[in-house]
Design a protein around this motif. Structure first.
Motif, PDB file in Angstrom:
ATOM      1  N   GLU A 115      12.943 -28.163  21.293  1.00 61.22           N
ATOM      2  CA  GLU A 115      14.061 -27.527  20.615  1.00 61.22           C
ATOM      3  C   GLU A 115      14.096 -26.050  20.988  1.00 61.22           C
ATOM      4  OE1 GLU A 115      11.223 -27.423  16.737  1.00 61.22           O
ATOM      5  OE2 GLU A 115      12.885 -28.804  16.808  1.00 61.22           O
ATOM      6  N   VAL A 116      15.252 -25.452  20.835  1.00 56.76           N
ATOM      7  CA  VAL A 116      15.417 -24.038  21.167  1.00 56.76           C
ATOM      8  C   VAL A 116      15.007 -23.183  19.975  1.00 56.76           C
ATOM      9  CG1 VAL A 116      17.065 -22.239  21.811  1.00 56.76           C
ATOM     10  CG2 VAL A 116      17.274 -24.519  22.792  1.00 56.76           C
ATOM     11  N   TRP A 117      14.167 -22.214  20.236  1.00 58.40           N
ATOM     12  CA  TRP A 117      13.745 -21.213  19.262  1.00 58.40           C
ATOM     13  C   TRP A 117      14.195 -19.857  19.763  1.00 58.40           C
ATOM     14  CZ3 TRP A 117      10.129 -21.446  14.944  1.00 58.40           C
ATOM     15  CH2 TRP A 117       9.874 -22.754  14.524  1.00 58.40           C
ATOM     16  N   ILE A 125      10.658  -7.492  14.692  1.00 57.58           N
ATOM     17  CA  ILE A 125      10.632  -8.616  15.622  1.00 57.58           C
ATOM     18  C   ILE A 125      10.391  -9.890  14.832  1.00 57.58           C
ATOM     19  CG2 ILE A 125       9.414  -9.655  17.566  1.00 57.58           C
ATOM     20  CD1 ILE A 125       8.649  -6.735  18.364  1.00 57.58           C
ATOM     21  N   GLY A 126      11.245 -10.880  15.062  1.00 58.33           N
ATOM     22  CA  GLY A 126      11.103 -12.140  14.352  1.00 58.33           C
ATOM     23  C   GLY A 126      11.231 -13.330  15.275  1.00 58.33           C
ATOM     24  N   VAL A 127      10.931 -14.505  14.737  1.00 57.01           N
ATOM     25  CA  VAL A 127      11.034 -15.771  15.461  1.00 57.01           C
ATOM     26  C   VAL A 127      11.647 -16.796  14.514  1.00 57.01           C
ATOM     27  CG1 VAL A 127       8.680 -16.481  14.855  1.00 57.01           C
ATOM     28  CG2 VAL A 127       9.756 -17.439  16.882  1.00 57.01           C
ATOM     29  N   THR A 128      12.528 -17.649  15.040  1.00 58.77           N
ATOM     30  CA  THR A 128      13.188 -18.649  14.207  1.00 58.77           C
ATOM     31  C   THR A 128      13.746 -19.782  15.068  1.00 58.77           C
ATOM     32  OG1 THR A 128      14.900 -19.008  12.518  1.00 58.77           O
ATOM     33  CG2 THR A 128      15.447 -17.484  14.288  1.00 58.77           C
ATOM     34  N   ASP A 129      14.006 -20.903  14.427  1.00 60.16           N
ATOM     35  CA  ASP A 129      14.684 -21.997  15.119  1.00 60.16           C
ATOM     36  C   ASP A 129      16.136 -22.105  14.654  1.00 60.16           C
ATOM     37  OD1 ASP A 129      14.219 -22.950  12.568  1.00 60.16           O
ATOM     38  OD2 ASP A 129      13.670 -24.963  13.216  1.00 60.16           O
ATOM     39  N   ASN A 130      16.560 -21.193  13.775  1.00 62.47           N
ATOM     40  CA  ASN A 130      17.940 -21.168  13.286  1.00 62.47           C
ATOM     41  C   ASN A 130      18.387 -19.711  13.187  1.00 62.47           C
ATOM     42  OD1 ASN A 130      20.361 -21.353  11.880  1.00 62.47           O
ATOM     43  ND2 ASN A 130      19.651 -23.033  10.601  1.00 62.47           N
ATOM     44  N   LEU A 131      18.816 -19.170  14.313  1.00 65.98           N
ATOM     45  CA  LEU A 131      19.099 -17.737  14.395  1.00 65.98           C
ATOM     46  C   LEU A 131      20.225 -17.295  13.463  1.00 65.98           C
ATOM     47  CD1 LEU A 131      18.270 -15.109  15.772  1.00 65.98           C
ATOM     48  CD2 LEU A 131      19.969 -15.602  17.546  1.00 65.98           C
ATOM     49  N   GLU A 182      16.028 -16.826  24.037  1.00 63.26           N
ATOM     50  CA  GLU A 182      15.839 -18.250  23.750  1.00 63.26           C
ATOM     51  C   GLU A 182      14.535 -18.715  24.367  1.00 63.26           C
ATOM     52  OE1 GLU A 182      19.072 -20.709  25.025  1.00 63.26           O
ATOM     53  OE2 GLU A 182      20.477 -19.782  23.627  1.00 63.26           O
ATOM     54  N   ILE A 183      13.783 -19.510  23.603  1.00 64.68           N
ATOM     55  CA  ILE A 183      12.497 -20.042  24.061  1.00 64.68           C
ATOM     56  C   ILE A 183      12.480 -21.543  23.760  1.00 64.68           C
ATOM     57  CG2 ILE A 183       9.985 -19.891  23.815  1.00 64.68           C
ATOM     58  CD1 ILE A 183      10.777 -17.174  24.508  1.00 64.68           C
ATOM     59  N   GLU A 184      11.948 -22.313  24.688  1.00 61.15           N
ATOM     60  CA  GLU A 184      11.811 -23.759  24.463  1.00 61.15           C
ATOM     61  C   GLU A 184      10.556 -24.023  23.630  1.00 61.15           C
ATOM     62  OE1 GLU A 184      13.675 -26.534  25.409  1.00 61.15           O
ATOM     63  OE2 GLU A 184      15.228 -25.097  25.967  1.00 61.15           O
ATOM     64  N   ALA A 234       7.475 -19.895  21.368  1.00 60.35           N
ATOM     65  CA  ALA A 234       8.197 -18.797  20.716  1.00 60.35           C
ATOM     66  C   ALA A 234       7.243 -17.917  19.906  1.00 60.35           C
ATOM     67  CB  ALA A 234       9.310 -19.347  19.830  1.00 60.35           C
ATOM     68  N   ILE A 235       6.343 -18.547  19.175  1.00 63.00           N
ATOM     69  CA  ILE A 235       5.379 -17.792  18.362  1.00 63.00           C
ATOM     70  C   ILE A 235       4.445 -16.998  19.265  1.00 63.00           C
ATOM     71  CG2 ILE A 235       3.415 -18.060  16.785  1.00 63.00           C
ATOM     72  CD1 ILE A 235       5.105 -20.421  15.522  1.00 63.00           C
ATOM     73  N   LYS A 236       4.050 -17.602  20.372  1.00 61.55           N
ATOM     74  CA  LYS A 236       3.200 -16.908  21.341  1.00 61.55           C
ATOM     75  C   LYS A 236       3.907 -15.656  21.887  1.00 61.55           C
ATOM     76  CE  LYS A 236       1.337 -18.240  25.725  1.00 61.55           C
ATOM     77  NZ  LYS A 236       1.040 -19.371  26.606  1.00 61.55           N
ATOM     78  N   ARG A 237       5.188 -15.820  22.233  1.00 59.87           N
ATOM     79  CA  ARG A 237       5.982 -14.703  22.767  1.00 59.87           C
ATOM     80  C   ARG A 237       6.172 -13.620  21.702  1.00 59.87           C
ATOM     81  NH1 ARG A 237       7.589 -11.666  26.945  1.00 59.87           N
ATOM     82  NH2 ARG A 237       9.823 -11.406  27.133  1.00 59.87           N
TER      83      ARG A 237
END
Length: 107
Positions: free
Chosen positions: A3-5, A20-26, A56-58, A63-66
């Motif tokens: 899924e796209v994150w 800086i944040g990370v999400t699967d629902n921007l 966008e990260i797969e 995504a969390i790593k980035r």
């Protein structure tokens, strides 16, 4: 299938405070920041309601790593990254037609 994150950066003004944040629902996540759903959060306290960068990260793990990489970067590197994509520091979400009357968390 991954899924796209998203990795994203919010700010309160050009060259201001960076979050800086990370999400699967921007869209929902940006809405939460703009509505200050979490009133004691960093973005609410510092009024970070402008989306100035996204990537966008797969997959969630990547995504969390980035995101962790980004958070270790020097501020200058983050600014350079933002300005390569968004030299005017405009709010990328400005024209998204977000419905602020509906939120997954707002009742």
């Amino acid at each position: 299938m991954n899924e796209v994150w998203y990795i994203y950066i919010m700010t309160n003004k050009p060259n201001g405070v960076l979050y800086i944040g990370v999400t699967d629902n921007l869209e929902e996540r940006v809405k939460e920041h703009k509505l200050k759903i979490y009133s004691k959060s960093f973005t609410a306290r510092y009024n970070c309601d402008m989306l100035v960068y996204l990537e966008e990260i797969e997959g969630g793990a990547e995504a969390i790593k980035r995101e962790k990489q980004f958070k270790k970067w020097k501020r200058d590197w983050k600014i350079k990254l933002i300005e390569e994509m968004n030299p005017s520091w405009i709010d990328i979400s400005e024209n998204w037609n977000i419905d602020f009357t509906k939120s997954r968390l707002r009742k």
